[in-house]
Design an enzyme around this catalytic site. Structure first.
Site, PDB file in Angstrom:
ATOM      1  N   CYS A  35       6.911   6.788  -7.330  1.00  0.00           N
ATOM      2  CA  CYS A  35       7.319   6.828  -5.917  1.00  0.00           C
ATOM      3  C   CYS A  35       6.086   6.650  -5.043  1.00  0.00           C
ATOM      4  O   CYS A  35       5.010   7.160  -5.360  1.00  0.00           O
ATOM      5  CB  CYS A  35       7.936   8.181  -5.562  1.00  0.00           C
ATOM      6  N   ASP A  85      -5.672  -7.890  -1.201  1.00  0.00           N
ATOM      7  CA  ASP A  85      -4.963  -7.607  -2.461  1.00  0.00           C
ATOM      8  C   ASP A  85      -5.476  -6.356  -3.174  1.00  0.00           C
ATOM      9  O   ASP A  85      -4.679  -5.558  -3.667  1.00  0.00           O
ATOM     10  CB  ASP A  85      -5.063  -8.813  -3.412  1.00  0.00           C
ATOM     11  N   SER A 116     -10.175 -11.210  -3.795  1.00  0.00           N
ATOM     12  CA  SER A 116     -10.322  -9.831  -4.268  1.00  0.00           C
ATOM     13  C   SER A 116      -9.558  -9.549  -5.560  1.00  0.00           C
ATOM     14  O   SER A 116      -9.722  -8.475  -6.150  1.00  0.00           O
ATOM     15  CB  SER A 116      -9.934  -8.835  -3.183  1.00  0.00           C
ATOM     16  N   THR A 143      -9.011 -13.631   2.254  1.00  0.00           N
ATOM     17  CA  THR A 143      -8.358 -14.615   3.130  1.00  0.00           C
ATOM     18  C   THR A 143      -9.057 -14.774   4.473  1.00  0.00           C
ATOM     19  O   THR A 143      -9.139 -15.878   5.002  1.00  0.00           O
ATOM     20  CB  THR A 143      -6.895 -14.171   3.389  1.00  0.00           C
ATOM     21  N   THR A 203       3.184   9.540  -9.933  1.00  0.00           N
ATOM     22  CA  THR A 203       4.579   9.122  -9.759  1.00  0.00           C
ATOM     23  C   THR A 203       4.694   7.647  -9.348  1.00  0.00           C
ATOM     24  O   THR A 203       3.823   7.121  -8.664  1.00  0.00           O
ATOM     25  CB  THR A 203       5.316  10.010  -8.725  1.00  0.00           C
TER      26      THR A 203
HETATM   27  N1  ASP Z   1      -5.826 -13.113  -2.275  1.00  0.00           N
HETATM   28  C1  ASP Z   1      -6.506 -12.619  -1.088  1.00  0.00           C
HETATM   29  C2  ASP Z   1      -7.528 -11.590  -1.533  1.00  0.00           C
HETATM   30  O1  ASP Z   1      -7.188 -10.464  -1.780  1.00  0.00           O
HETATM   31  C3  ASP Z   1      -5.532 -12.033  -0.136  1.00  0.00           C
HETATM   32  C4  ASP Z   1      -6.153 -11.488   1.135  1.00  0.00           C
HETATM   33  O2  ASP Z   1      -7.308 -11.616   1.421  1.00  0.00           O
HETATM   34  O3  ASP Z   1      -5.433 -10.890   1.927  1.00  0.00           O
HETATM   35  O4  ASP Z   1      -8.691 -11.901  -1.646  1.00  0.00           O
END
Ligand code: ASP
Length: 344
Positions: A280, A93, A61, A16, A278
């Site tokens: 968690c 991500d 990503s 992003t 886990t």
């Molecule tokens: N979808 C984007 C990525 O992981 C989200 C980000 O950059 O925060 O490339």
């Protein structure tokens, strides 16, 4: 040009931070990296010698893959002697996976590799990208008594620095998107950047080794009450599986049904490695604490201690890639290799 300023290599992989809105579809997609430096003229005012390189095809990503980790690691390896530190711009991500992966790839690391990104593109007025980028560069360049302050793979996001293989993305909407639930924050950026030196790895004096073999023949099995016998048995018997990551309840507990334990045991007898993590986010696997995990311990399931899922998965892919005997893989899985787990 000779300079005494620390030299930092900025590597743009996508995400992003460097995305723009497609005017036709409205969807965010990666754009040419040159625009990124244009958006942050402040970069020229930092007390560092900054060079940058971009993937020829920046990615979201979610398209991350071990072959791209190799590409990224090779850029760092090729430039390792030339630069004091590295900043990797990466989508949030899968940043926790990539930071974990690189931590395993770089054995005897002595320089900072700082991952960062943002929740809003850098061209947007309320972006979190500028602060993340500028502070990540400062951290990568920070030195104390001639040595880098953070000689490890780390993630910087929204005023906090985390060990890369301890992080997870837990929020897709807040700027504060990452957590390191089982390990201390490495630094906090306020008016000053306060480093938690006791928690930061020491730099290694040994020769850097960059590991590049991966094996992704892994099944992830997420347990839930009422999990289907038929489907689970089928999945566990899939030909070609080399390892299974089971995501269990609480401190590593699972159903005790005979069919389930038998299916795991049969897989282990076929040479499949099983690692218990886990569901968690905080805490650790303690096999044998409850009756519901005693059988797992007995049949030879490895306890994943307090590893994140991202660290456990990349560690498995990394160790399988080394083609070691199963017993050795099991032993290394439960050892602390790069600060990814706490031995109790
Ligand atoms: N979808 C984007 C990525 O992981 C989200 C980000 O950059 O925060 O490339």
């Amino acid at each position: 040009m000779s300079t005494l300023k620390p030299s930092i290599l900025l590597i743009y992989t996508g995400g992003t931070i460097g995305m723009m809105q497609d005017p036709k579809t409205g969807a965010l997609k990666p754009f040419n990296f040159k625009h990124l430096t244009k958006q942050v003229p402040e970069l020229h005012r930092l007390d560092v010698q900054l060079d940058s390189v971009s993937f020829s095809k920046p990615i979201d990503s979610s398209n991350m893959h071990p072959r791209i980790w190799i590409e990224l690691a090779e850029i760092i390896e090729k430039n390792y002697a030339k630069y004091a530190g590295f900043v990797v711009l990466h989508g949030s991500d899968t940043m926790a996976y990539s930071a974990s992966a690189l931590s395993f790839m770089f054995e005897n690391l002595a320089k900072p590799i700082i991952f960062t990104g943002s929740q809003l593109p850098i061209g947007i007025i309320r972006t979190d990208g500028k602060e993340n980028l500028i502070t990540a560069i400062e951290i990568a360049a920070a030195r104390y008594q001639g040595k880098p302050v953070v000689p490890e793979v780390a993630v910087y996001f929204e005023y906090e620095l985390y060990r890369g293989n301890r992080t997870l993305k837990y929020n897709s909407a807040h700027f504060d998107a990452f957590k390191s639930p089982n390990y201390a924050v490495l630094a906090e950026a306020g008016v000053k950047i306060e480093y938690n030196t006791a928690a930061i790895q020491k730099d290694s004096a040994k020769k850097l080794i960059v590991h590049k073999q991966w094996d992704n023949d892994i099944l992830v099995l997420f347990l839930f009450p009422g999990i289907s016998k038929k489907i689970t048995q089928h999945m566990l018997a899939t030909p070609g599986i080399k390892a299974i990551l089971i995501q269990t309840f609480g401190s590593g507990n699972a159903l005790t049904d005979k069919w389930f334990i038998d299916a795991l045991q049969q897989a282990i007898q076929r040479g499949v490695i099983i690692l218990n993590i886990t569901q968690c986010l905080e805490g650790r696997v303690i096999q044998g604490k409850y009756e519901t995990s005693s059988m797992l311990e007995k049949i030879g399931v490895c306890g994943g201690a307090d590893m994140t899922m991202e660290a456990a998965l990349t560690k498995l892919m990394f160790l399988l890639g080394k083609k070691l005997p199963a017993e050795k893989v099991k032993q290394l899985l439960m050892q602390n290799l790069r600060g990814e787990l706490t031995i109790s």
